[in-house]
Design an enzyme around this catalytic site. Structure first.
Site, mmCIF file in Angstrom:
data_model
loop_
_atom_site.group_PDB
_atom_site.id
_atom_site.type_symbol
_atom_site.label_atom_id
_atom_site.label_comp_id
_atom_site.label_asym_id
_atom_site.label_seq_id
_atom_site.Cartn_x
_atom_site.Cartn_y
_atom_site.Cartn_z
ATOM 1 N N ARG B 135 -8.324 3.266 99.868
ATOM 2 C CA ARG B 135 -8.943 4.455 99.024
ATOM 3 C C ARG B 135 -8.348 4.132 97.506
ATOM 4 O O ARG B 135 -8.577 5.023 96.518
ATOM 5 C CB ARG B 135 -8.488 5.756 99.349
ATOM 6 C CG ARG B 135 -9.200 6.024 100.733
ATOM 7 C CD ARG B 135 -9.442 7.493 101.166
ATOM 8 N NE ARG B 135 -10.366 7.604 102.165
ATOM 9 C CZ ARG B 135 -9.873 7.942 103.493
ATOM 10 N NH1 ARG B 135 -8.339 7.783 103.534
ATOM 11 N NH2 ARG B 135 -10.857 7.931 104.475
ATOM 12 N N GLY B 195 -1.901 7.941 110.678
ATOM 13 C CA GLY B 195 -1.466 7.387 112.344
ATOM 14 C C GLY B 195 -2.589 8.200 113.254
ATOM 15 O O GLY B 195 -2.726 9.358 113.014
ATOM 16 N N TRP B 261 -2.187 11.463 105.838
ATOM 17 C CA TRP B 261 -3.003 10.301 105.616
ATOM 18 C C TRP B 261 -3.957 10.249 104.448
ATOM 19 O O TRP B 261 -4.364 9.240 103.983
ATOM 20 C CB TRP B 261 -3.901 10.023 106.817
ATOM 21 C CG TRP B 261 -4.997 10.862 107.076
ATOM 22 C CD1 TRP B 261 -4.787 11.860 108.079
ATOM 23 C CD2 TRP B 261 -6.322 11.016 106.847
ATOM 24 N NE1 TRP B 261 -5.690 12.699 108.316
ATOM 25 C CE2 TRP B 261 -6.846 12.070 107.543
ATOM 26 C CE3 TRP B 261 -7.001 10.421 105.768
ATOM 27 C CZ2 TRP B 261 -8.317 12.482 107.436
ATOM 28 C CZ3 TRP B 261 -8.628 10.802 105.742
ATOM 29 C CH2 TRP B 261 -8.931 11.797 106.293
ATOM 30 N N ASP B 321 -9.719 19.372 115.728
ATOM 31 C CA ASP B 321 -9.155 18.025 114.981
ATOM 32 C C ASP B 321 -9.538 18.542 113.398
ATOM 33 O O ASP B 321 -10.078 17.566 112.686
ATOM 34 C CB ASP B 321 -10.194 16.943 115.648
ATOM 35 C CG ASP B 321 -9.576 15.685 114.993
ATOM 36 O OD1 ASP B 321 -8.376 15.384 114.547
ATOM 37 O OD2 ASP B 321 -10.177 14.524 115.173
ATOM 38 N N ASP B 323 -8.051 18.250 110.579
ATOM 39 C CA ASP B 323 -7.081 18.044 109.689
ATOM 40 C C ASP B 323 -7.070 18.773 108.376
ATOM 41 O O ASP B 323 -8.108 18.979 107.921
ATOM 42 C CB ASP B 323 -7.510 16.432 109.154
ATOM 43 C CG ASP B 323 -6.897 15.468 110.579
ATOM 44 O OD1 ASP B 323 -6.305 15.740 111.362
ATOM 45 O OD2 ASP B 323 -7.137 14.060 110.275
#
Lengths: 309, 588
Positions: B135, B195, B261, B321, B323
């Site tokens: 990125r 991760g 991340w 999920d 995040d």
């Protein structure tokens, strides 16, 4: 970063779009002529496939691979596999498509990616092989139809080993309300023990990166028992000669799948190779002679349910 | 590394022969702090450390943007395509841009000619979760710094591309990886780690930018010790969250997830770093009753010590999920005659949050997507009010081969994923790239992992509407009002940038770089770059002309996840290039 994913349809799409992604390398005749057989085995996975203190490749699957290569009159080339999130990923990375980071095998395949000719330690499960997944617009497509599961050669089982100095016997799991128990993280034993009895065992479950670490914690007294695959536990028990560490015969009624068969996988296009390998392994399995390979590592061979009639 | 020596020396000779204005000068802390105000360079990811992605430039405006023209394109080359998610950096007429497979390119920003490239040598068998993307890079002094898929920080000489130092942030064999652009603050490189589900524990770390030496490390899961280095000595610096076991059962905190991340942002006013954290592990929320701090949270940290100053958890006990890594943007607004120093963030879970910048106190939150089913709203502290029916079932209680299916919106890819939004100081609006999709999740026992039976979750993502998934939204952070929207057929996966002259730029997977009127949402310009855009555009000034650049190259997580969404994007072709635009000279 991803609930454990099973639906890998996009890779099918990639395959359709890029014919270069397909794995038609090494047809049967060419494979025989090449002089070598490339067999996929998991890295650092005792007692099945690992390197010993001298750096030599050893293990049950390595020995089976060697036997197959010998019978075919070929040199064995081991292809060490790092496991991904689940079996579908491993089949894609090491058998039918190749790893996304690999661009160094242009001499072998149009896609430039290295793949195994045959993969060992692949569960033998027709439901998995022929599983369909919804891809939209009313269509359910096969998800694992690029590979074929064949030749079950072992039955695998969840087992529990315990330190009998601290716990005479583990007849039921209820004792683990009072005794710490070690498991490998992200495995069925980990899921099961942290959820049964309304989570009452949860605080006694210790998570480790590998069964070997969990076992070491039992040797050091940090946990009373370890739950893992039978093969792993028998191997570890054989490594730690001790009167107090014992294999238990606990059953796990709360567990979905307690036993499953282990076999091989080849690409759909390579069935002929698969039949050849079946011709080599089947007599060993039917006669039970394959057990001698397992004995080298202190592991009891159990006949696959497929042959148990 | 593949330095193109011959080419480089030829060009450096050319550089030497050219005017002083092109002579390289080292990037200083001050340059980084002033990046949001300067127009002739872009030295931070986010076009400023607060990451507003707001340019004060006005040459290009709503009247003339229709005449924008491409002036050069640059191909990353090779067979390594896949997703290109970088934001370019521009210093002294040189563009530094990263590409898939941990590559970095230095390109002449006037002509598009390559000056050098660096290809990280990646080990066999790394398992990046969500495509082999990168990125972007950071710049500091004479260094170009970036993170690699095998979880290293690499500092390159900005003139030659040669490695100056290289440090390992995490062990790739344990599942660590880096894809975010590093944040550089006060001579420190601040980085998180990516991760997967392999028992990784998230952390934020600071490295000395000149030497690459570790200065402090702060784990993001309750119970783990943080460390700081004093005179070369590692010193304990307090346990994250005080102690283990407060919000996690058993020893699950040891492998708790919460990966950082997507990197972070920095606010000089409060001297705080803002980092988000990923979902907790294991994925089955029934195994870990409790809030599972600090997973799916935003953290404010002291850049000197790594101390957590405040935290705000968007999805406690996450089971979808969701995040919590999305970018935290600092901004000020006026209310009742007072200036409120705030931060804003748009979460995967579908809610937009405005928090008090210094304390993390909840000011307000509201849905920014049309459909949210997992929670019925937020309480007065910003905590979600769960819909228990919408929590995926416990796999341990699966009967038969497939458990009950739960349909939830947004999908796990989120109301908004990694792609950064922009804040306009001119309109006071946030421009949010979002998606309208939902998911089915079910448990199944016909799956395996490393030769063992495994309880997996099956799922599929579905568009909610026939005619669009992506929605670019203009959102008023004071009211939650959606001022305008642009619906896009494919999901939006690229970042947004805005200018003082009321332009909003973004790209779509169909390949278009698009410019919108910031006030009305009218599309004023579009240009097809030949492959999908999942990167973030930038604008800067050079030789008195305003330039716009964006990387093009379809990929990222969307095409990896199957279901009906994959069908919608299956005809988009891969690529890998930078496109640069400006107005024709006639406008001078």
């Amino acid at each position: 970063m991803g609930i454990n994913q099973r639906v890998f349809l996009p890779f099918l799409l990639v395959l359709t779009l890029l014919s270069a992604g397909q794995a038609f390398s090494r047809p049967y005749d060419e494979l025989l002529a090449s002089g070598f057989l490339r067999v996929g085995v998991y890295e650092n996975f005792p007692p099945y496939s690992f390197k010993n203190a001298d750096g030599e490749a050893v293990g049950i699957d390595v020995d089976i691979a060697q036997h197959i290569a010998d019978e075919m009159g070929l040199e064995l080339e081991l292809f060490w596999m790092l496991p991904d999130e689940d079996l579908a990923d491993d089949l894609r990375n090491y058998l039918w498509r190749g790893h996304v980071l690999d661009h160094d095998h242009k001499h072998e395949r149009l896609s430039g990616k290295k793949v195994a000719d045959v993969m060992l330690r692949v569960p033998y499960d027709r439901n998995f092989n022929y599983a369909r997944g919804y891809i939209g617009q009313g269509v359910y497509a096969y998800q694992n139809d690029l590979i074929v599961m064949m030749m079950p050669y072992q039955r695998e089982t969840w087992k529990l080993a315990h330190n009998s100095d601290r716990l005479e016997a583990a007849r039921t799991l209820a004792v683990f309300q009072y005794h710490p128990i070690g498991v490998e993280m992200e495995t069925v034993p980990a899921f099961m023990l942290t959820s049964v009895f309304n989570g009452n065992l949860r605080n006694q479950v210790r998570h480790f990166r590998s069964p070997a670490q969990a076992f070491q914690a039992m040797v050091e007294g940090e946990v009373t028992a370890v739950m893992a695959m039978r093969g792993e536990l028998e191997w570890l028990l054989a490594q730690h000669a001790s009167d107090s560490l014992k294999m238990g015969d606990t059953t796990f009624p709360a567990m979905g799948k307690q036993h499953w068969d282990i076999g091989i996988a080849v690409r759909e296009a390579d069935r002929q190779l698969g039949y050849h390998i079946e011709g080599i392994l089947e007599p060993l399995v039917m006669s039970g002679e394959i057990a001698s390979i397992f004995e080298r590592y202190g592991v009891t061979w159990e006949v696959p349910a497929f042959y148990d009639f | 590394m593949k330095p193109s020596h011959g080419k480089y020396f030829a060009i450096s000779a050319l550089v030497a022969a050219m005017s002083l204005s092109w002579q390289a000068h080292a990037v200083t802390n001050d340059d980084l702090l002033q990046d949001h105000l300067t127009t002739d360079r872009i030295v931070t990811d986010g076009m400023g450390l607060q990451k507003q992605r707001y340019s004060p430039l006005t040459k290009l405006n709503t009247d003339n943007v229709k005449d924008l023209r491409p002036v050069w394109a640059f191909s990353f080359g090779g067979e390594k395509q896949r997703g290109q998610e970088a934001q370019p950096i521009i210093v002294d007429g040189v563009m530094y841009v990263s590409a898939s497979y941990s590559r970095v390119f230095a390109v002449d920003a006037r002509t598009g000619e390559e000056l050098w490239e660096y290809n990280a040598r990646l080990p066999d068998g790394i398992m990046p979760c969500c495509d082999v993307i990168n990125r972007g890079v950071g710049v500091y002094d004479n260094l170009v710094i970036f993170g690699t898929l095998d979880a290293r920080l690499v500092a390159l000489d900005k003139d030659t591309g040669r490695v100056v130092w290289r440090k390992t942030v995490g062990d790739y064999q344990e599942g660590y990886s880096i894809t975010a652009a590093p944040l550089i603050v006060n001579d420190k490189i601040i980085t998180g780690v990516a991760g997967g589900e392999f028992g990784v524990v998230g952390k934020v770390e600071a490295y000395d930018a000149k030497t690459g030496n570790l200065l402090w490390t702060r784990p993001t899961v309750e119970g783990h010790m943080g460390y700081i280095w004093k005179d070369g000595q590692q010193v304990e610096n307090g346990i994250t969250g005080g102690e283990a076991g407060k919000t996690w059962p058993g020893d699950l905190w040891k492998t708790g997830g919460a990966a950082t991340w997507l990197g972070g942002s920095y606010d000089p006013d409060t001297n705080l770093l803002f980092f988000g954290t990923g979902n907790p592990a294991p994925w089955n929320s029934h195994l870990r009753p409790g809030d599972n701090l600090y997973s799916s949270s935003r953290l404010a940290l002291n850049p000197d010590t790594g101390e957590i100053v405040w935290s705000f958890q968007t999805t406690p006990n996450d089971g979808w999920d969701y995040d919590g890594v999305n970018e935290v943007i600092s901004f000020d607004y006026e209310e009742n005659g007072k200036t409120v120093k705030a931060v804003a963030t748009a979460d995967r879970n579908g809610f937009f949050y405005v928090l008090e910048r210094e304390s993390g106190d909840f000011i307000r939150g509201f849905p920014f997507v049309d459909k949210i089913t997992w929670a019925s709203g937020l309480d007065e502290n910003g905590r979600p009010i769960f819909n228990d029916d919408n929590r995926p079932g416990n796999p341990a209680k699966t009967e038969g081969t497939q458990g009950q299916t739960v349909t939830t919106a947004p999908s796990f890819l989120g109301g908004k994923n990694w792609m950064p939004m922009a804040y306009s100081q001119e309109t006071g609006l946030f421009y949010v790239p979002s998606n309208e999709w939902e998911m089915d999740i079910w448990n199944e026992d016909v799956t395996y992992r490393k030769g063992a039976a495994y309880l997996g979750a099956g799922f599929t993502i579905r568009p909610i509407h026939e005619d669009y998934i992506g929605v670019l939204r203009a959102i008023d952070p004071k009211t939650g009002e959606e001022v305008w929207r642009y619906n896009n057929y494919a999901p939006l996966w690229g970042g947004v940038m805005t200018t003082k002259s009321n332009l909003v730029f973004t790209g779509n997977p169909e390949g278009y770089l698009m410019a919108f009127d910031a006030k009305t949402g009218e599309m004023l310009y579009r240009f097809n770059t030949g492959s999908g855009i999942v990167g973030t555009p930038v604008t800067w000034e050079m030789d008195d002309e305003q330039y716009v650049s964006v990387v093009s190259g379809w990929g990222g997580a969307v095409p990896l996840w199957g279901g009906e969404v994959a069908q919608r994007v299956s005809n988009f072709n891969q690529g890998g290039s930078v496109f640069t635009f400006k107005l024709p000279k006639a406008y001078e």
